[in-house]
Design a protein around this motif. Structure first.
Motif, PDB file in Angstrom:
ATOM      1  N   ARG A  13       0.743  -1.160  -0.061  1.00 27.88           N
ATOM      2  CA  ARG A  13       0.070  -0.079  -0.186  1.00 27.88           C
ATOM      3  C   ARG A  13       0.908   1.173   0.040  1.00 27.88           C
ATOM      4  O   ARG A  13       0.650   2.312  -0.725  1.00 27.88           O
ATOM      5  CB  ARG A  13      -0.932  -0.053   1.177  1.00 27.88           C
ATOM      6  N   GLU A  14       2.036   1.189   0.561  1.00 28.41           N
ATOM      7  CA  GLU A  14       2.739   2.455   0.722  1.00 28.41           C
ATOM      8  C   GLU A  14       3.610   2.459  -0.585  1.00 28.41           C
ATOM      9  O   GLU A  14       3.579   3.718  -1.152  1.00 28.41           O
ATOM     10  CB  GLU A  14       3.754   2.434   1.930  1.00 28.41           C
ATOM     11  N   THR A  15       3.875   1.586  -1.078  1.00 32.89           N
ATOM     12  CA  THR A  15       4.648   1.699  -2.287  1.00 32.89           C
ATOM     13  C   THR A  15       3.606   2.033  -3.392  1.00 32.89           C
ATOM     14  O   THR A  15       4.139   3.090  -4.187  1.00 32.89           O
ATOM     15  CB  THR A  15       5.068   0.361  -2.822  1.00 32.89           C
ATOM     16  N   PHE A  16       2.301   1.600  -3.188  1.00 31.61           N
ATOM     17  CA  PHE A  16       1.542   2.013  -4.447  1.00 31.61           C
ATOM     18  C   PHE A  16       1.059   3.736  -4.050  1.00 31.61           C
ATOM     19  O   PHE A  16       0.932   4.284  -5.170  1.00 31.61           O
ATOM     20  CB  PHE A  16       0.197   1.245  -4.352  1.00 31.61           C
ATOM     21  N   GLN A  17       1.091   4.144  -2.914  1.00 30.21           N
ATOM     22  CA  GLN A  17       0.600   5.559  -2.515  1.00 30.21           C
ATOM     23  C   GLN A  17       1.879   6.508  -3.207  1.00 30.21           C
ATOM     24  O   GLN A  17       1.600   7.558  -3.534  1.00 30.21           O
ATOM     25  CB  GLN A  17       0.473   5.764  -1.189  1.00 30.21           C
ATOM     26  N   MET A  18       3.061   5.798  -2.900  1.00 29.25           N
ATOM     27  CA  MET A  18       4.189   6.753  -3.659  1.00 29.25           C
ATOM     28  C   MET A  18       4.282   6.860  -4.953  1.00 29.25           C
ATOM     29  O   MET A  18       4.378   7.802  -5.859  1.00 29.25           O
ATOM     30  CB  MET A  18       5.763   6.072  -3.136  1.00 29.25           C
ATOM     31  N   LEU A  30      -3.432   9.696 -14.668  1.00 27.82           N
ATOM     32  CA  LEU A  30      -3.926   8.394 -14.152  1.00 27.82           C
ATOM     33  C   LEU A  30      -4.678   8.277 -13.068  1.00 27.82           C
ATOM     34  O   LEU A  30      -3.936   8.878 -11.967  1.00 27.82           O
ATOM     35  CB  LEU A  30      -2.633   7.345 -14.089  1.00 27.82           C
ATOM     36  N   ASP A  31      -5.876   7.885 -12.868  1.00 29.19           N
ATOM     37  CA  ASP A  31      -6.671   7.663 -11.450  1.00 29.19           C
ATOM     38  C   ASP A  31      -6.017   6.463 -10.949  1.00 29.19           C
ATOM     39  O   ASP A  31      -5.028   5.660 -11.552  1.00 29.19           O
ATOM     40  CB  ASP A  31      -8.133   7.619 -11.734  1.00 29.19           C
ATOM     41  N   THR A  36      -3.347   1.161 -11.128  1.00 28.49           N
ATOM     42  CA  THR A  36      -3.011  -0.254 -10.728  1.00 28.49           C
ATOM     43  C   THR A  36      -3.127  -1.266 -11.987  1.00 28.49           C
ATOM     44  O   THR A  36      -2.019  -2.080 -11.972  1.00 28.49           O
ATOM     45  CB  THR A  36      -4.301  -0.565  -9.811  1.00 28.49           C
ATOM     46  N   ILE A  37      -3.847  -0.832 -12.950  1.00 23.40           N
ATOM     47  CA  ILE A  37      -3.737  -1.606 -14.211  1.00 23.40           C
ATOM     48  C   ILE A  37      -2.322  -1.563 -14.804  1.00 23.40           C
ATOM     49  O   ILE A  37      -1.915  -2.763 -15.213  1.00 23.40           O
ATOM     50  CB  ILE A  37      -4.980  -1.315 -15.132  1.00 23.40           C
ATOM     51  N   CYS A  38      -1.985  -0.358 -14.832  1.00 16.18           N
ATOM     52  CA  CYS A  38      -0.644  -0.243 -15.687  1.00 16.18           C
ATOM     53  C   CYS A  38       0.614  -0.812 -14.808  1.00 16.18           C
ATOM     54  O   CYS A  38       1.341  -1.642 -15.356  1.00 16.18           O
ATOM     55  CB  CYS A  38      -0.111   1.199 -15.632  1.00 16.18           C
ATOM     56  N   ILE A  39       0.424  -0.934 -13.511  1.00 19.75           N
ATOM     57  CA  ILE A  39       1.211  -1.555 -12.686  1.00 19.75           C
ATOM     58  C   ILE A  39       1.207  -3.292 -13.019  1.00 19.75           C
ATOM     59  O   ILE A  39       2.246  -3.790 -12.796  1.00 19.75           O
ATOM     60  CB  ILE A  39       1.304  -1.198 -10.966  1.00 19.75           C
ATOM     61  N   LYS A  40       0.087  -3.591 -12.663  1.00 18.58           N
ATOM     62  CA  LYS A  40      -0.272  -5.111 -13.121  1.00 18.58           C
ATOM     63  C   LYS A  40       0.431  -5.500 -14.503  1.00 18.58           C
ATOM     64  O   LYS A  40       0.973  -6.553 -14.563  1.00 18.58           O
ATOM     65  CB  LYS A  40      -1.584  -5.663 -12.827  1.00 18.58           C
ATOM     66  N   LEU A  41       0.149  -4.810 -15.335  1.00 20.41           N
ATOM     67  CA  LEU A  41       0.791  -5.135 -16.828  1.00 20.41           C
ATOM     68  C   LEU A  41       2.123  -5.149 -16.862  1.00 20.41           C
ATOM     69  O   LEU A  41       2.832  -5.934 -17.456  1.00 20.41           O
ATOM     70  CB  LEU A  41       0.030  -4.029 -18.004  1.00 20.41           C
ATOM     71  N   CYS A  42       2.799  -4.118 -16.229  1.00 20.97           N
ATOM     72  CA  CYS A  42       4.283  -3.973 -16.077  1.00 20.97           C
ATOM     73  C   CYS A  42       4.803  -5.552 -15.284  1.00 20.97           C
ATOM     74  O   CYS A  42       5.596  -5.925 -15.672  1.00 20.97           O
ATOM     75  CB  CYS A  42       4.713  -2.872 -15.396  1.00 20.97           C
ATOM     76  N   GLU A  43       4.062  -5.686 -14.258  1.00 20.19           N
ATOM     77  CA  GLU A  43       4.529  -6.814 -13.484  1.00 20.19           C
ATOM     78  C   GLU A  43       4.279  -8.071 -14.467  1.00 20.19           C
ATOM     79  O   GLU A  43       5.310  -9.018 -14.083  1.00 20.19           O
ATOM     80  CB  GLU A  43       3.653  -7.044 -12.440  1.00 20.19           C
ATOM     81  N   LEU A  44       3.518  -8.146 -15.448  1.00 19.92           N
ATOM     82  CA  LEU A  44       3.318  -9.306 -16.136  1.00 19.92           C
ATOM     83  C   LEU A  44       4.210  -9.175 -17.305  1.00 19.92           C
ATOM     84  O   LEU A  44       4.191  -9.950 -18.459  1.00 19.92           O
ATOM     85  CB  LEU A  44       1.907  -9.249 -16.765  1.00 19.92           C
TER      86      LEU A  44
END
Length: 73
Positions: A13-18, A30-31, A36-44
């Motif tokens: 949560r802290e990382t996401f807030q940053m 970006l909202d 969140t979707i962008c982060i998940k795509l990068c993780e994939l």
């Protein structure tokens, strides 16, 4: 085990807030859901530069549609 999991969730949560704050400072528009979707795509394994380019193009399409401008493809 639960304590470790709670720590991991708190860190995530802290990382996401940053990341969201950085996104806001860079005026990405970006909202939280889109970020969140962008982060998940990068993780994939999606290339972040390609993803950024696609997002810019989608925003352009939205702007052109709102102004009733034809796209120059």
């Amino acid at each position: 085990m639960t304590s470790e999991r709670n720590v991991q969730i708190g860190q995530a949560r802290e990382t996401f807030q940053m990341l969201y704050q950085i996104s806001q400072l860079l005026c990405t528009g970006l909202d939280t859901e889109t970020l969140t979707i962008c982060i998940k795509l990068c993780e994939l394994g999606v290339d972040p530069e390609v993803l950024a380019h696609i997002i810019k193009e989608i925003k352009k399409m939205g702007t052109n549609a709102a102004q009733n401008k034809p796209l120059n493809l």
